[in-house]
Enzyme design. Sequence first.
Site, PDB file in Angstrom:
ATOM      1  CD  GLU A 128      -2.653   5.425   6.917  1.00 51.69           C
ATOM      2  OE1 GLU A 128      -2.678   5.543   5.688  1.00 51.69           O
ATOM      3  OE2 GLU A 128      -1.678   4.926   7.530  1.00 51.69           O
TER       4      GLU A 128
ATOM      5  N   GLY B  42       2.816   2.011  10.744  1.00 55.02           N
ATOM      6  CA  GLY B  42       3.720   3.141  10.570  1.00 55.02           C
ATOM      7  C   GLY B  42       4.457   3.521  11.839  1.00 55.02           C
TER       8      GLY B  42
ATOM      9  CE  LYS C   7       0.452   3.441   4.875  1.00 48.36           C
ATOM     10  NZ  LYS C   7       0.346   3.558   6.301  1.00 48.36           N
TER      11      LYS C   7
ATOM     12  CG  ASN D 294      -1.650   1.258   1.464  1.00 42.53           C
ATOM     13  OD1 ASN D 294      -1.813   2.052   0.540  1.00 42.53           O
ATOM     14  ND2 ASN D 294      -2.127   1.470   2.679  1.00 42.53           N
TER      15      ASN D 294
ATOM     16  CB  SER E 177       5.734  -1.976  11.709  1.00 42.56           C
ATOM     17  OG  SER E 177       5.271  -0.664  12.007  1.00 42.56           O
TER      18      SER E 177
ATOM     19  CG  HIS F  60      -5.500   1.730   5.378  1.00 41.69           C
ATOM     20  ND1 HIS F  60      -5.025   2.672   6.255  1.00 41.69           N
ATOM     21  CD2 HIS F  60      -4.490   0.862   5.158  1.00 41.69           C
ATOM     22  CE1 HIS F  60      -3.771   2.375   6.553  1.00 41.69           C
ATOM     23  NE2 HIS F  60      -3.423   1.287   5.903  1.00 41.69           N
TER      24      HIS F  60
ATOM     25  CD  GLU G  76      -3.246  -2.825   7.447  1.00 47.05           C
ATOM     26  OE1 GLU G  76      -2.205  -3.142   6.869  1.00 47.05           O
ATOM     27  OE2 GLU G  76      -3.779  -1.716   7.320  1.00 47.05           O
TER      28      GLU G  76
HETATM   29  C1  PEP Z   1      -0.510  -0.010   5.965  1.00 47.01           C
HETATM   30  O1  PEP Z   1      -0.488   1.101   5.502  1.00 47.01           O
HETATM   31  O2  PEP Z   1      -1.451  -0.771   5.694  1.00 47.01           O
HETATM   32  C2  PEP Z   1       0.597  -0.434   6.837  1.00 47.01           C
HETATM   33  C3  PEP Z   1       0.513  -1.601   7.413  1.00 47.01           C
HETATM   34  O3  PEP Z   1       1.643   0.442   6.988  1.00 47.01           O
HETATM   35  P1  PEP Z   1       3.112   0.108   7.611  1.00 47.01           P
HETATM   36  O4  PEP Z   1       3.570  -1.179   6.977  1.00 47.01           O
HETATM   37  O5  PEP Z   1       3.964   1.274   7.208  1.00 47.01           O
HETATM   38  O6  PEP Z   1       2.939  -0.028   9.076  1.00 47.01           O
END
Ligand code: PEP
Length: 249
Positions: free
Chosen positions: A97, A173, A11, A9, A213, A95, A167
């Site tokens: 976000e 992040g 973003k 992803n 992460s 997601h 998630e």
């Molecule tokens: C994501 O954006 O779905 C995500 C898991 O980000 P990150 O891997 O940077 O934590």
Amino acid sequence: MRRPVMAGNWKMFKTQAEARAYFSALVPLVQGSTHCDVIVAPPFTALAAAVEAVRGTAISIAAQNMHWEVEGAFTGEVSSGMLVEAGCRAVIIAHSERRQFFGETDETANKRVKAALAAGLTPILCVGELLAEREGGKTEEVLERQFQGGVAALTGAEFSRIILAYEPVWAIGTGRTATPEIAAEAHRFLRRQAAASFTPERAAGLRILYGGSVKPDNIKGLMAQVEIDGALVGGASLKAEAFASIVNF
Ligand code: PEP
């Protein structure tokens, strides 16, 4: 046997030119990677360039969101048909976000899931608890609400076409990954929800990705858990070499 999925992803990162450069590096690194599905989700403006760049490879392109209506007066929105025409095969839905900053609810997530399925796209439905919810002992309550809300009123056949991504928001992040055991426990809970709402067979076929992460140095431990069917990767998917080493864990 569930086929693993490694999804990136991006973003709000990468222009069209950057997307082309990325795929010229990624394609040779994953062209022998037949053990899993590889999906990359660029921002809307880079979708067409990404689709062109992966033509003839096994990589699929996904969008990061979509509206549930086919068309209409919805300034700033993009429909499922537009994504299909652009060459997308999948779409990330709800997601964290989107939930946190753009008012996504379980109800709107469900509308998007249904519209994506109707258009022939694979929805990647995201669920996950906040840190305060985990610390308050509410993880299962939150996961149940988000899962049930997101898949409400799907037929069994429709349910079999979705991908679920667990998630935990506290791991996205932040550099703080859930341990493989914590992730697997949440995945087991979600699979039990799927078995209760659909059938044990459909639940057994559901691919549940872990996101939060994920990096080249922790993917192996996560994938050692039978419950973890792949990863949804944010930051580490922005570099072709890092994402390729996650794909080729
Ligand atoms: C994501 O954006 O779905 C995500 C898991 O980000 P990150 O891997 O940077 O934590």
